[in-house]
Each structure stands twice: as C-alpha cells, then as structure tokens.
Write a protein that holds these residues in place. Structure first.
Motif, PDB file in Angstrom:
ATOM      1  N   SER A 124       6.005   1.016   3.712  1.00  0.00           N
ATOM      2  CA  SER A 124       6.406   2.499   4.106  1.00  0.00           C
ATOM      3  C   SER A 124       6.790   2.445   5.703  1.00  0.00           C
ATOM      4  O   SER A 124       7.642   3.103   5.857  1.00  0.00           O
TER       5      SER A 124
ATOM      6  N   HIS B 237      -6.791   4.700  -0.983  1.00  0.00           N
ATOM      7  CA  HIS B 237      -7.891   4.374  -0.332  1.00  0.00           C
ATOM      8  C   HIS B 237      -7.635   4.608   1.408  1.00  0.00           C
ATOM      9  O   HIS B 237      -6.349   4.617   1.618  1.00  0.00           O
TER      10      HIS B 237
ATOM     11  N   ARG C 134       2.407  -6.817   6.557  1.00  0.00           N
ATOM     12  CA  ARG C 134       1.223  -7.115   7.594  1.00  0.00           C
ATOM     13  C   ARG C 134       1.019  -8.599   7.093  1.00  0.00           C
ATOM     14  O   ARG C 134       0.928  -9.020   6.274  1.00  0.00           O
TER      15      ARG C 134
END
Ligand code: GDP
Length: 423
Positions: free
Chosen positions: A273, A15, A149
């Motif tokens: 990443s 996405h 996150r």
C-alpha cells in the motif's frame, strides 16, 4: 432507492503495524480523486488532495467512512458497464483489549479485508480478530501488504493462514519480483501480469505477459485456485476435468464469490500500500467477492418483551425501520454522533425513532455521512446503509433503534468482558 447490490459495508482487520492506516489512506486517496473529478485518473486532483492532508487523519479514525469506487475498469479508465459502488468502511479496532468493540464492528459489517504483513505474517493478535470474524460468519478477502519489504513472502503468509488460522487461503495472484524489486502481480484468473506505475495517484498500470520464470508456478497455482472453487459450480468442475482452457473469467469470479461468501475460501491478494501497488485490485475484489447487504436474507432480532421470540427484518427499505447504534463519538462541529447501521426500512432526518433500551422516542435532528474530507448531511438513511445521527439525548453503543409501532431488539449478542492485554 439506491441499488443495494452496489453497496459494500466492510472493515479492514489487521495486526498493528501491518499497514491498516496506510491502506485506508490509499483507499480514500484513490476514491477521493474519483469523488471530486468524476474521473478515475486525473493528475490534477492529487495536489488538491494533498492540501487536505491534515484533515484526513480525523476521518480515518472515524467509526465509518463512505466513498465510491468505479468497477469494473480497464487500466484505470471507465468501461461502458462500469458502475459506481458505494463503500462504507467500518473501523475495526486491532487491539486485543478492545474485544467488545471488535465484536460490535463484526456485527455491523458484511465483509472484511484481512490485512497481513508479508514480513510478519499471522501474529497472535490476528488470531483473536479472526476467531471473532468466524463467530459472526464474516466473509473475508486477504491482502498481504508490505511486499516491497525485505523478507516479504506471500506464499509463506498464505501457508500460515492455512496452518495457524485453519482457513483455506487461496492465492488469486502471484507476486512479480520481490522485496525492493516488487513490481506487480500475475493475475491467476486473467493469466496476465499487472505492473503498477510508481505514482502517487496509483491508478495506472500496464499489462505484461507472464514472466517466463513464473509460467510453471502460475499454472500450478491457477490449478489450485480452480480446484478450490470448482465445487461451487458444476459446469466449472466439468470444464476443469474436460478442458481447463474453456473456463471463462466470469465463471471463475462467480465461483470465488460463492465460496468466499460461504466462508469456504479466503481469496488472497498481495501488494504494497505504501508503494501504491495492489490496493486498487483489492478494492475490485471487494466489489466482486464480498457480499452486499442483500446477500443476507434477513437480520435476526428478538421481541422486546420476550427474548426467546425471534423476529426477522429483511434488508429492504419498505420494511419497518431497524438499526443498531455501534459507536458514539463526539465531533467538534456537530457534537454527539451516533453511528448506526440501518438493517431495514429507512430513517428520515427530523423524524422520531424508538430506542428500545431507554423506551424513549427521540428526534433525530440531522443525519450525517462521513467522507474522506467532509461530513455531509443527508436526508435519510435506508436499509443496508450506515450513517451518524445527531440529536439523541440518551444513546449508548449497542442500542437498537426502531420504528415505534414495530419494536425489535437487535443486539442480543454475547459480549465478553474486555480482555486486558498482557505485554
Ligand atoms: P497500522 O498500525 O496497521 O495502521 O500500520 P501503518 O499504516 O501505520 O503502517 C506501519 C508502518 O509501516 C508505517 O511506517 C508505514 O509507512 C509502513 N508501511 C505500511 N505499508 C507499507 C508497505 O506496503 N511497505 C512498506 N515498506 N512499508 C509500509
């Protein structure tokens, strides 16, 4: 002839904003270091790499980019049985309104890394690409990105994949630490913790014992993993019931590989990443679990004069040449490039091929392969590989290219009308 078993043609489906560009960039960085130095870990190569920053953008958007990855390795260092795997990473458009292009990329790749954001999970667009991958029976491994996150939740994304995509997502790892404190993963196969060091090279890591507060969860999820794949291996099943501790790592890997290629499970991994954590392990999984071109017995095509008559080509360089042009791009240096996947036989630079749509024999003046920071002319492309041909006067995406004496039509797929995205 190169060993086709060591080749992987795969795409990264994601996405928008899940981190596809960052992940691709990391792959090229890690593999680029190896490409230049021959070593897995070499600090000096990084600076060299940084200088080429600007050029990189071009390659990332290329229809297919090639690189090499050594596997297996230990702590980023080569082992006696380390082999060089050749990757062709095929661009998989992530936009709904590029449905036709997504369809075509699904056709030419053998496997996918399905990338998800650990925060946003499965989104409507992921479903569209997922359905297309199902249609083409493309084996997938799942990578849950952005574990650093705030709000990141690996197991929640795994649950969403099961519920919303109806796929049996099976974790191969559990994250160590969360959000800001995300450090690494516990590998459920080796039962070891991996902590990646914070470095731009991203190649070094240390092995740690399983954190105490994770022991129970690790046991549970390891059980889930073995149970999910045991049906692919009778001895594994027996051992699972007799003495789960007697199961070897190789047995688990092989069962995962079979179940993944059979589309029965989606092996799930996680990382960040951006922080150079986890993409390395995902590349190992590409080597381990995703199919090589020879895992597909033969490609189906049809007779040029009779669409009902099926013809087959084996992924073998000795078969008659057949290929599908999947993307036409204009390059500032070489002009028009026709990216093609060669399914059988081989194509030499300077030779002629038949384009079945135009009915013309055309001369290929050059064949290129795209690497992270340069385009390399090659003498030939053989079965299972991807290249870009220069010299076509009349070429379109979806054209079948073949040996004049052995014509075949490869693209007989249904192409839906482009869907206009409604914002
Ligand atoms: P794409 O649209 O899928 O190609 O996503 P990008 O790679 O461009 O990433 C979108 C944004 O997310 C960028 O600002 C990246 O820096 C950021 N990003 C990508 N991967 C990660 C990650 O693992 N962790 C964090 N914190 N940010 C990431």
């Amino acid at each position: 002839m190169s060993d086709l078993k060591l080749r992987r043609n795969f795409g990264i489906a994601a996405h928008i904003d899940a981190g596809k560009t960052t992940t691709t960039e990391r792959i090229l960085r890690y593999t680029g270091m190896i490409h230049r130095t021959g070593e897995v870990h070499d600090g000096g190569a990084t600076t060299d790499w940084m200088e080429q920053e600007k050029e990189r953008g071009i390659t990332i958007t290329s229809a297919a980019v090639s690189c090499q990855w050594p596997f297996p390795t230990q702590q980023g260092k080569a082992l006696p049985d380390t082999k060089k795997y050749s990757f062709n990473i095929i661009d998989t458009p992530g936009h709904v309104d590029f449905t036709v292009e997504v369809e075509r990329s699904m056709r030419v790749l053998d496997g996918l890394i399905a990338l998800f954001s650990a925060v946003d999970g499965v989104e409507p667009q992921s479903e569209t690409v997922w359905r297309q991958a199902n249609r083409y029976k493309v084996p997938r491994i799942g990578f849950v990105n952005k574990m650093d996150r705030s709000g990141a939740d690996f197991l929640n994304v795994v649950a969403q994949i099961k519920e919303m995509l109806g796929a049996k997502a099976v974790p191969l790892q559990l994250p160590i630490g969360a959000e800001d404190n995300f450090k690494g993963v516990v590998d459920l196969i080796t039962n070891k913790g991996i902590i990646w060091e914070d470095s731009t090279e991203g190649m070094t890591y240390s092995e740690v014992p399983i954190p105490e507060d994770m022991v129970e969860d690790v046991e549970y999820w390891r059980g889930q993993l073995i149970e999910a794949v045991a049906e692919y291996d009778d001895t594994l099943m027996e051992k699972f019931f007799d003495d789960p501790n007697s199961i070897s790592e190789d047995e688990v890997h092989e069962a995962i590989r079979k179940a993944c290629i059979d589309l029965s499970i989606i092996p799930m991994m996680c990382g960040s990443s951006f922080k150079n954590k986890g993409v390395q392990t995902a590349l190992d999984a590409v080597c381990r679990y995703l199919p090589s071109p020879v895992d597909i017995e033969a490609i189906e095509g049809s007779d040029v004069n009779d669409p009902e008559k099926k013809l087959y080509r084996k992924p073998d360089a000795k078969e008659p040449f057949s290929a599908l042009a999947f993307k036409i791009m204009t390059d500032p240096f070489v002009g028009r490039l026709a990216f093609f996947r060669c399914y059988s036989g081989h194509l030499d630079a300077g030779s002629y091929v038949l384009n079945v749509r135009s009915g013309k024999n055309e001369r290929i003046s050059r064949i290129m392969k795209m690497f992270a920071n340069k385009q390399n002319p090659v003498e030939f492309i053989e079965a299972g590989d991807i290249g870009a041909a220069v010299g076509f006067k009349d070429i379109k995406t979806g054209d079948t290219l073949c040996d004049e004496k052995n014509p075949i039509v490869l693209e007989n797929m249904f192409i839906p009308e482009p869907v206009i995205a409604i914002a």
